[in-house]
Design an enzyme around this catalytic site. Structure first.
Site, short mmCIF file in Angstrom:
data_model
loop_
_atom_site.label_atom_id
_atom_site.label_comp_id
_atom_site.label_asym_id
_atom_site.label_seq_id
_atom_site.Cartn_x
_atom_site.Cartn_y
_atom_site.Cartn_z
CE LYS A 28 -3.79 -2.49 2.15
NZ LYS A 28 -4.48 -2.94 3.36
CD GLN A 57 -3.34 -4.41 6.54
OE1 GLN A 57 -3.25 -3.46 5.78
NE2 GLN A 57 -3.99 -5.52 6.22
CG ASP A 88 -9.80 -0.58 5.00
OD1 ASP A 88 -9.53 -0.84 3.82
OD2 ASP A 88 -9.11 -0.95 5.96
#
Ligand code: NDP
Length: 310
Positions: free
Chosen positions: A54, A98, A121
């Site tokens: 990422k 994460q 997200d």
């Protein structure tokens, strides 16, 4: 019928190029680049790879990023405090924590603290609610990537029968909402669904998000269907591979297991999908490649909305 292979790479690259040029415009016209903050807790090796990918992509596209790597023993309050500081930092446009998080951390509390406007997200209940109401929201990246694959491959969604196998908050449910928004007739299946083959075999668009290698077979697939395989499963037993692949690919997969200890397999039996479907996303090389591109898309969208840019 031999299914057309829907490769994720060129689609992901096209999306990334579009984003890169948008970021260059934002820099030139508005004097800033969107900023993604990524938080990783502990030393899970898979998370380290995902976060690395990422961050590399932010750099490739010209986004700025902040990386916080906290020790595995980080307390819940410490992580809450970090998220709160990122919420308050006006330079930060997107926040990604994460998953998975260590067990002492209250995952829901962390995800719910993230400012919904920075929730790249798309897991915050406000974004989930907005998506289900068909309003503008930040949408979970993997299902958003599936929609891009379908649209950019010319697969008609409106009016189609779409069946999703899997009802997780990360993939199955948001996938259903997005397909509904695109005017598909949507059915969601799960482990308690009766007679899955007869329901799946009615699908013009069949999305597999189950987490079981090669689970959907010929009897689940309608002739000519678009089969989207979201599953990513590590398989290390060569005997499991024999049922899924033929010829050259079988040899390649067996060699990969021999060298690396595992190979990545989707939720759909590839041999059956190729023989029966009209279109099929391979694993690896399909949906998985879109996820990071869509995260970048969300970061740019979040930045523009927060800053009132059209
Ligand atoms: P979950 O384990 O959270 O959900 C799996 C779903 O599959 C559940 O809803 C479950 O039903 C359903 N299911 C399990 N067994 C059966 C069965 N025998 N028949 C019908 N349905 C069944 O998984 P995720 O949604 O997180 O992930 C699904 C797959 O997608 C995994 O392989 C994962 O690795 C992959 N993935 C890939 C991503 C990417 O490409 N970037 C991102 C996220 C996930 P029930 O609810 O009844 O238990």
């Amino acid at each position: 019928m031999t299914a057309k292979i829907l490769n994720g790479r060129p689609i992901a690259e096209a999306i990334k190029m579009e984003i890169k040029s948008e970021i260059a415009d934002l820099r030139e016209v508005h004097g800033f680049a969107p900023c993604l903050a990524v938080v990783r807790v502990g030393d899970d090796p898979a998370s380290a790879v995902y976060v690395g990918n990422k961050l590399n992509t932010t750099e490739e596209l010209g986004l700025t990023s902040i990386h916080h790597h906290l020790p595995a023993e980080t307390k819940n309050e410490e992580l809450l405090a970090l998220v709160q500081s990122l919420n308050e930092n006006d330079d930060v446009d997107g926040i990604l924590v994460q998953l998975p998080l260590p067990t002492q951390i209250d995952e829901s509390a962390i995800l719910e603290l993230i400012d919904p406007k920075k929730d790249v997200d798309g897991f915050h209940p406000i974004n989930v609610g907005r998506l289900s109401q068909g309003r503008e929201s930040l949408v979970p990246c993997t299902p958003a990537g599936v929609i891009e694959i379908l649209k950019r491959s010319g697969i008609e969604i409106a009016g189609s029968n779409a069946v999703i196998v899997g009802r997780s908050n990360i993939v199955g449910k948001p996938m259903a909402m997005l397909l509904l928004q695109e005017n598909a007739t949507v059915t969601i299946c799960h482990s308690r669904t009766r007679d899955l083959p007869s329901i799946a075999a009615r699908a013009d668009i069949l999305v597999a998000a189950i987490g079981r290698p090669g689970f959907l077979r010929s009897d689940h697939i309608k002739d000519g269907a678009a089969v989207i395989d979201v599953g990513i499963n590590k398989v290390s037993d060569p005997s499991q591979i024999l049922e899924l692949y033929d010829g050259e690919e079988l040899e390649k997969r067996l060699a990969v297991i021999e060298n690396r200890g595992f190979t990545l397999v989707g939720d759909v039996n590839k041999r059956d999908a190729i023989a029966k479907a009209g279109a099929y996303t391979p694993v690896p090389g399909g949906v998985g490649l879109l996820t990071i591109a869509m995260l970048m898309r969300n970061t740019v969208d979040a930045a523009k909305r927060r800053r009132g840019i059209d």
